[in-house]
Design a protein around this motif. Sequence first.
Motif, PDB file in Angstrom:
ATOM      1  N   LYS A   1       3.938  10.930   6.748  1.00 50.54           N
ATOM      2  CA  LYS A   1       4.893  11.777   6.025  1.00 50.54           C
ATOM      3  C   LYS A   1       6.230  11.053   5.874  1.00 50.54           C
ATOM      4  CE  LYS A   1       6.989  15.250   8.004  1.00 50.54           C
ATOM      5  NZ  LYS A   1       7.437  16.541   8.577  1.00 50.54           N
ATOM      6  N   LYS A   2       6.679  10.403   6.947  1.00 50.23           N
ATOM      7  CA  LYS A   2       7.956   9.685   6.921  1.00 50.23           C
ATOM      8  C   LYS A   2       7.881   8.445   6.027  1.00 50.23           C
ATOM      9  CE  LYS A   2      10.164  11.082  11.285  1.00 50.23           C
ATOM     10  NZ  LYS A   2       9.494  12.362  11.489  1.00 50.23           N
ATOM     11  N   LEU A   3       6.745   7.745   6.035  1.00 50.85           N
ATOM     12  CA  LEU A   3       6.584   6.577   5.156  1.00 50.85           C
ATOM     13  C   LEU A   3       6.678   6.982   3.687  1.00 50.85           C
ATOM     14  CD1 LEU A   3       3.643   4.617   6.861  1.00 50.85           C
ATOM     15  CD2 LEU A   3       5.994   3.804   6.600  1.00 50.85           C
ATOM     16  N   ILE A   4       6.040   8.084   3.335  1.00 48.39           N
ATOM     17  CA  ILE A   4       6.004   8.505   1.937  1.00 48.39           C
ATOM     18  C   ILE A   4       7.350   9.069   1.487  1.00 48.39           C
ATOM     19  CG2 ILE A   4       4.907  10.067   0.283  1.00 48.39           C
ATOM     20  CD1 ILE A   4       3.254   7.565   1.171  1.00 48.39           C
ATOM     21  N   GLU A   5       8.032   9.777   2.351  1.00 44.37           N
ATOM     22  CA  GLU A   5       9.347  10.312   1.966  1.00 44.37           C
ATOM     23  C   GLU A   5      10.443   9.256   2.076  1.00 44.37           C
ATOM     24  OE1 GLU A   5       9.815  13.589   4.659  1.00 44.37           O
ATOM     25  OE2 GLU A   5      10.712  12.375   6.243  1.00 44.37           O
ATOM     26  N   GLY A   6      10.135   8.111   2.724  1.00 46.50           N
ATOM     27  CA  GLY A   6      11.084   6.994   2.807  1.00 46.50           C
ATOM     28  C   GLY A   6      12.009   7.028   3.997  1.00 46.50           C
ATOM     29  N   SER A   7      11.778   7.935   4.960  1.00 42.16           N
ATOM     30  CA  SER A   7      12.644   7.985   6.141  1.00 42.16           C
ATOM     31  C   SER A   7      12.207   7.015   7.237  1.00 42.16           C
ATOM     32  CB  SER A   7      12.705   9.413   6.696  1.00 42.16           C
ATOM     33  OG  SER A   7      11.415   9.847   7.102  1.00 42.16           O
ATOM     34  N   LEU A   8      11.073   6.336   7.001  1.00 42.05           N
ATOM     35  CA  LEU A   8      10.587   5.310   7.926  1.00 42.05           C
ATOM     36  C   LEU A   8      10.033   4.175   7.086  1.00 42.05           C
ATOM     37  CD1 LEU A   8       9.930   4.831  11.057  1.00 42.05           C
ATOM     38  CD2 LEU A   8       7.611   5.569  10.470  1.00 42.05           C
ATOM     39  N   SER A   9      10.363   2.939   7.435  1.00 42.44           N
ATOM     40  CA  SER A   9       9.842   1.785   6.686  1.00 42.44           C
ATOM     41  C   SER A   9       8.610   1.232   7.392  1.00 42.44           C
ATOM     42  CB  SER A   9      10.907   0.696   6.586  1.00 42.44           C
ATOM     43  OG  SER A   9      11.069   0.058   7.844  1.00 42.44           O
ATOM     44  N   PRO A  10       7.726   0.540   6.672  1.00 37.30           N
ATOM     45  CA  PRO A  10       6.561  -0.062   7.321  1.00 37.30           C
ATOM     46  C   PRO A  10       6.938  -0.979   8.487  1.00 37.30           C
ATOM     47  CG  PRO A  10       6.223  -0.040   4.966  1.00 37.30           C
ATOM     48  CD  PRO A  10       7.627   0.433   5.197  1.00 37.30           C
ATOM     49  N   ALA A  11       8.037  -1.705   8.360  1.00 34.56           N
ATOM     50  CA  ALA A  11       8.462  -2.614   9.437  1.00 34.56           C
ATOM     51  C   ALA A  11       8.792  -1.865  10.720  1.00 34.56           C
ATOM     52  CB  ALA A  11       9.670  -3.434   8.982  1.00 34.56           C
TER      53      ALA A  11
ATOM     54  N   ILE B   1       0.830  -1.207   0.000  1.00 32.74           N
ATOM     55  CA  ILE B   1       0.000   0.000   0.000  1.00 32.74           C
ATOM     56  C   ILE B   1       0.863   1.254   0.000  1.00 32.74           C
ATOM     57  CG2 ILE B   1      -1.571   1.357   1.473  1.00 32.74           C
ATOM     58  CD1 ILE B   1      -2.909  -1.438   2.138  1.00 32.74           C
ATOM     59  N   VAL B   2       1.925   1.258   0.807  1.00 28.58           N
ATOM     60  CA  VAL B   2       2.832   2.412   0.845  1.00 28.58           C
ATOM     61  C   VAL B   2       3.499   2.609  -0.519  1.00 28.58           C
ATOM     62  CG1 VAL B   2       4.996   3.307   1.830  1.00 28.58           C
ATOM     63  CG2 VAL B   2       3.207   2.406   3.332  1.00 28.58           C
ATOM     64  N   GLU B   3       3.921   1.512  -1.140  1.00 30.74           N
ATOM     65  CA  GLU B   3       4.543   1.618  -2.460  1.00 30.74           C
ATOM     66  C   GLU B   3       3.566   2.176  -3.496  1.00 30.74           C
ATOM     67  OE1 GLU B   3       7.647   1.353  -3.645  1.00 30.74           O
ATOM     68  OE2 GLU B   3       8.118   1.277  -1.501  1.00 30.74           O
ATOM     69  N   ILE B   4       2.316   1.726  -3.420  1.00 26.41           N
ATOM     70  CA  ILE B   4       1.296   2.242  -4.337  1.00 26.41           C
ATOM     71  C   ILE B   4       1.097   3.744  -4.120  1.00 26.41           C
ATOM     72  CG2 ILE B   4      -1.196   2.225  -4.839  1.00 26.41           C
ATOM     73  CD1 ILE B   4      -1.088  -0.842  -4.363  1.00 26.41           C
ATOM     74  N   GLN B   5       1.046   4.161  -2.865  1.00 23.42           N
ATOM     75  CA  GLN B   5       0.836   5.589  -2.570  1.00 23.42           C
ATOM     76  C   GLN B   5       2.039   6.429  -2.996  1.00 23.42           C
ATOM     77  OE1 GLN B   5      -2.272   6.368  -1.774  1.00 23.42           O
ATOM     78  NE2 GLN B   5      -2.567   4.138  -1.789  1.00 23.42           N
ATOM     79  N   ARG B   6       3.241   5.898  -2.851  1.00 24.49           N
ATOM     80  CA  ARG B   6       4.429   6.614  -3.327  1.00 24.49           C
ATOM     81  C   ARG B   6       4.382   6.783  -4.848  1.00 24.49           C
ATOM     82  NH1 ARG B   6       9.146   3.347  -0.064  1.00 24.49           N
ATOM     83  NH2 ARG B   6       9.052   4.482   1.926  1.00 24.49           N
TER      84      ARG B   6
END
Length: 508
Positions: free
Chosen positions: A372-382, A140-145
């Motif tokens: 915000k961090k998930l989308i910018e990639g500074s935090l991973s879903p894990a 889902i995060v990858e799709i939103q990115r």
Amino acid sequence: MSEELFRHEAVKEILRKYRTIWALGHAMALMSWDLETYMPRDGIRDRSVAFEELEALQHKFIKDPELEKLVERAEKDLDSLNDFERGVVRVMKRRIRIAKAIPEELVRKEAKITSEATVVWREAKKKSDFNMFKPYLEQIVEIQREKAERLGYEEHPYDALLDLYEEGLRTRDVERVFEELVPATKRILEEIRKQGFYPQHHPLEEKEYDVDAARKMLREILDGFEWPWNRGRLDESAHPFTIDMGVNDVRITVRYEGKDVKRAVYSLVHEYGHALYELQVDPRLSYTPIGSGVSMGIHEGQSRFWENIVGRGPWFIRWLKEKLDKHIGYTKDFDEVEIYKYVNTVRPDLIRVDADEVTYNLHIYLRFDIEKKLIEGSLSPAEVPVYWDNKMEELLGVRPRNVAEGALQDIHWSHGSIGYFPTYTLGNVVAATMWAMMGGPSAEQLRNLKLREIREWLREKVHRWGSTYAPKELLKRSFSTELTAKYLIDYLEWKYITLPNKLAEYLA
């Protein structure tokens, strides 16, 4: 289509073509309502396929080159169009831009994954097992990115997702609100603790109630609000929600838990605020792109206004107590001050949907920060569960015992709704802005609980316009202001610091 409002030939042709798009949305809304209310559990298999096909079909109609040419033709005459016609052009231009940016295969992929993820999320939450949901969240995060990149943005990729729920909203707008609101909330919370007037717990929260009696009471509350039963329904679901099929079919659901009756009462009053917005849209806008609420933030402003400012205000207590005493009974042993305290407990809690109006925005800030961090990639879903727990402790001084109380508590991410959460705080900001513009503590419609006058004021200022104006423009036109935390901070300071010493005036 109203000939009175829509006279430009290209706009009229746009509206003729739009009826098919509207009809598909109408069908999917009805299917969504059924999914959450009466659909058998295994029906999700067929429903997810149907959703996928209908979403793709609607996507195709929005991308119709002939429709785009009509919008371009109307836009060339923008200066000669009236406000309603300009609204149609603005909304359709935006929808076409979004539809063209996101390819059909991505729409189908998102529809399929989120349908599956919703079912997995429910099971994962029940078992408090984040690993069950993690692969879906990663997808889902990858799709939103990918959506953010395809939609485009000027400053931050999260802007593109915020804009899907709140037209024109930017990350910096949200950050500016929270920069004021978070420290003010902590200061107000500390003062509440010092004063000791608002309890953290109330004995009525532990009281069990008869569900059938509560059902009758909620219907009576809606009757008191002059709910149009010929245009609306009240049903039950696991998660209370409102959905509209059009200005003549708006449906509310609530949940009865059998204990702590205020939960059922305020879920109803909250959803009523959403429903009233749709019911009060000018019927001449029916079947058009501007015939419903303009954004999630403005919508949430209506529900939070009714739930908190009307429903939890001192002016509502006598009216509510009459209903509680008649149907629930045990509230007869408590005076109006105690009922007021019961519906206004203040405590740092783990669960967003149970949060009081003082601490609620801290919950939203946590989710905004993570998204915000998930989308910018500074935090991973894990990393989300541990980050969540640490941030929750920092903001509210409480720490989840498991992921069901933490990162799995909300359904939104399973729906792919990244960018949605900030609209809840925007709703509180909008609600407080309306309170201030109505007159704040001295607003006569509130102090005398003139429900019909309150509805009419909201209809005139916000509801009747549907999506004619973009959210920021609507605030400017109706209230001569922009998004600011000031009015919300003023409201919280008045209610939770000043009001306890003056409560008798308002209950008299």
